[in-house]
Write a protein that holds these residues in place. Structure first.
Motif, PDB file in Angstrom:
ATOM      1  N   ALA A 157       0.829  -1.208   0.000  1.00 14.16           N
ATOM      2  CA  ALA A 157       0.000   0.000   0.000  1.00 14.16           C
ATOM      3  C   ALA A 157       0.862   1.256   0.000  1.00 14.16           C
ATOM      4  CB  ALA A 157      -0.921  -0.006   1.216  1.00 14.16           C
ATOM      5  N   ALA A 158       2.002   1.211   0.686  1.00 20.32           N
ATOM      6  CA  ALA A 158       2.892   2.368   0.731  1.00 20.32           C
ATOM      7  C   ALA A 158       3.588   2.604  -0.604  1.00 20.32           C
ATOM      8  CB  ALA A 158       3.933   2.174   1.836  1.00 20.32           C
TER       9      ALA A 158
ATOM     10  N   LEU B  41       2.266   2.249  -3.692  1.00 17.11           N
ATOM     11  CA  LEU B  41       1.419   2.798  -4.747  1.00 17.11           C
ATOM     12  C   LEU B  41       1.514   4.320  -4.866  1.00 17.11           C
ATOM     13  CD1 LEU B  41      -1.757   0.531  -4.651  1.00 17.11           C
ATOM     14  CD2 LEU B  41       0.352   0.266  -5.944  1.00 17.11           C
ATOM     15  N   PRO B  42       1.479   5.070  -3.764  1.00 17.47           N
ATOM     16  CA  PRO B  42       1.640   6.525  -3.920  1.00 17.47           C
ATOM     17  C   PRO B  42       3.011   6.910  -4.478  1.00 17.47           C
ATOM     18  CG  PRO B  42       0.682   5.997  -1.785  1.00 17.47           C
ATOM     19  CD  PRO B  42       1.140   4.702  -2.373  1.00 17.47           C
ATOM     20  N   LEU B  43       4.054   6.145  -4.142  1.00 13.55           N
ATOM     21  CA  LEU B  43       5.395   6.451  -4.634  1.00 13.55           C
ATOM     22  C   LEU B  43       5.486   6.295  -6.150  1.00 13.55           C
ATOM     23  CD1 LEU B  43       7.681   4.725  -1.963  1.00 13.55           C
ATOM     24  CD2 LEU B  43       7.225   7.172  -2.239  1.00 13.55           C
ATOM     25  N   VAL B  44       4.914   5.199  -6.669  1.00 10.28           N
ATOM     26  CA  VAL B  44       4.999   4.978  -8.109  1.00 10.28           C
ATOM     27  C   VAL B  44       4.053   5.918  -8.850  1.00 10.28           C
ATOM     28  CG1 VAL B  44       5.743   2.596  -7.776  1.00 10.28           C
ATOM     29  CG2 VAL B  44       3.317   3.072  -8.126  1.00 10.28           C
ATOM     30  N   ALA B  45       2.944   6.271  -8.201  1.00 10.14           N
ATOM     31  CA  ALA B  45       2.014   7.220  -8.824  1.00 10.14           C
ATOM     32  C   ALA B  45       2.684   8.575  -9.035  1.00 10.14           C
ATOM     33  CB  ALA B  45       0.760   7.374  -7.969  1.00 10.14           C
TER      34      ALA B  45
ATOM     35  N   PRO C  92      -4.639  -8.390   7.407  1.00  7.67           N
ATOM     36  CA  PRO C  92      -3.757  -7.559   6.585  1.00  7.67           C
ATOM     37  C   PRO C  92      -4.395  -7.206   5.242  1.00  7.67           C
ATOM     38  CG  PRO C  92      -2.587  -9.473   7.461  1.00  7.67           C
ATOM     39  CD  PRO C  92      -4.044  -9.699   7.719  1.00  7.67           C
ATOM     40  N   GLY C  93      -4.253  -5.953   4.832  1.00  8.01           N
ATOM     41  CA  GLY C  93      -4.786  -5.552   3.536  1.00  8.01           C
ATOM     42  C   GLY C  93      -4.907  -4.051   3.415  1.00  8.01           C
ATOM     43  N   TYR C  94      -5.540  -3.611   2.357  1.00 11.15           N
ATOM     44  CA  TYR C  94      -5.807  -2.188   2.176  1.00 11.15           C
ATOM     45  C   TYR C  94      -6.988  -2.013   1.230  1.00 11.15           C
ATOM     46  CZ  TYR C  94      -2.866  -2.709  -2.067  1.00 11.15           C
ATOM     47  OH  TYR C  94      -2.321  -3.116  -3.257  1.00 11.15           O
ATOM     48  N   ILE C  95      -7.560  -0.828   1.262  1.00 11.37           N
ATOM     49  CA  ILE C  95      -8.711  -0.495   0.422  1.00 11.37           C
ATOM     50  C   ILE C  95      -8.279   0.570  -0.566  1.00 11.37           C
ATOM     51  CG2 ILE C  95     -11.037   0.487   0.395  1.00 11.37           C
ATOM     52  CD1 ILE C  95     -11.439  -0.788   3.173  1.00 11.37           C
TER      53      ILE C  95
END
Length: 342
Positions: free
Chosen positions: A85-86, A88-92, A113-116
């Protein structure tokens, strides 16, 4: 609204989702609509649902790790989902199209464990992407888009990465492959031959950067215009950028369209032209070939792992058995790739 029983023995319910999403406007279970588990995904669970507020539906995805059968509390995952999850914002930030992470689940959450994240439009099924007339125009430039996207991904600053992102040398990874072959009884002479070849012909990497690790047809969302989003970051790690390019060209990810080496939809020159346009350079074809061999061997080890899980009873699902029986495909791919190169 609905709830379903998962393989791990716990339940994803509207109420559980509403509790997690309370800071984001979910009032109660009635805020969660059309909850359903999506098919696909050998390791991760993917659930689709809508968060409805003031009559407006926001389409979302829950990505979570199921529990190992018989081992309550033990999640099946490569990269921890909190680290995923951490990422995804970096690659975006580099222009890589990815879903937007709404929230990460904590260890204390009942969902585990997971994310939305946002639920993006598009098609992920390779059979449809490669065959439907709807995607004819998209296929014409999808390989180039993939090259451009990988070049952007490879610009992420390694110092910003979560500490859980693996950062092994190629030699260490090949040693790991040897241990896997030994563990499975060295049943395939072809796999050992390929591993020996990989050791003898290891290229000197020109870069060392973040890799997706599973960038291929099936983990890409596509619409009529082309690439919409890159999914499934659980195998992200650091390494030679040519690995991501060669992996995309593996025969296993062409899904029968072997005349189009890039994912079954494009050609090498299109992929490398897109990469070069953004990165200012691109690996040569010998290096791409090396990573195709690496991909084929890796797929063989995945198949051996799946059949071992099935035979041991650790995971008696049909999906494990179906993947496990495809070991011979990797052997055939390796023989073809190594022909005239031994």
């Amino acid at each position: 609204m609905s709830s379903e029983q998962t393989s791990g023995g716990d339940v994803v319910t509207p109420l559980a989702l509403a509790e997690v999403l309370a800071p984001h406007g979910a009032e109660d279970a009635n805020s969660i609509h059309d909850l359903r588990r999506l098919s696909g995904g050998a390791n991760m669970e993917t659930w689709a649902f809508d968060l409805v507020q003031d009559g407006v539906a926001e389409p979302l995805i829950l990505r979570r790790s199921p529990l190992v059968p018989g081992e309550s509390g033990t999640a099946v995952s490569a990269l921890p989902l909190s680290a995923e999850a951490a990422l995804l914002p970096l690659v975006a930030e580099q222009g890589v199209p990815v879903p937007t992470v709404l929230c990460a689940l904590s260890e204390s959450d009942t969902l585990g464990p997971g994310y939305i994240m946002s639920r993006e439009r598009g098609e992920a099924l390779p059979g449809r992407i490669l065959a439907d007339d709807r995607y004819t125009a998209a296929r014409r430039h999808l390989a180039r888009q993939c090259g451009e996207t990988l070049a952007r991904l490879h610009r992420v600053n390694p110092e910003q990465l979560p500490r859980e992102v693996p950062n092994q040398t190629l030699a260490e990874r090949l040693d790991g492959h040897q241990r896997s072959l030994d563990r499975f009884g060295n049943a395939s002479l072809v796999h050992q031959l390929a591993l020996n070849w990989l050791r003898q012909h290891a290229p000197s990497p020109q870069r060392h950067c973040l890799l997706h690790g599973d960038f291929r047809n099936g983990n890409l969302l596509v619409d009529e215009q082309g690439l919409v989003a890159v999914l499934d970051w659980e195998l992200a790690h650091c390494g030679d950028p040519a690995e991501d390019l060669g992996y995309l060209c593996g025969n296993v990810w062409r899904f029968g369209y072997s005349d189009k080496p890039v994912g079954g939809f494009g050609d090498y020159d299109e992929l490398l032209a897109g990469y070069r346009e953004v990165a200012g350079w691109a690996p040569d074809m010998d290096t791409i070939h090396y990573w195709e061999v690496f991909c084929a061997l890796g797929w063989g080890l995945v198949c051996l792992t799946m059949v071992d899980l099935y035979r041991s009873g650790a995971d008696p699902t049909l999906e494990r058995a179906a993947v496990g029986r495809r070991v011979s495909e990797s052997e055939m791919d390796l023989l073809l790739l190594l022909e005239d190169r031994l």
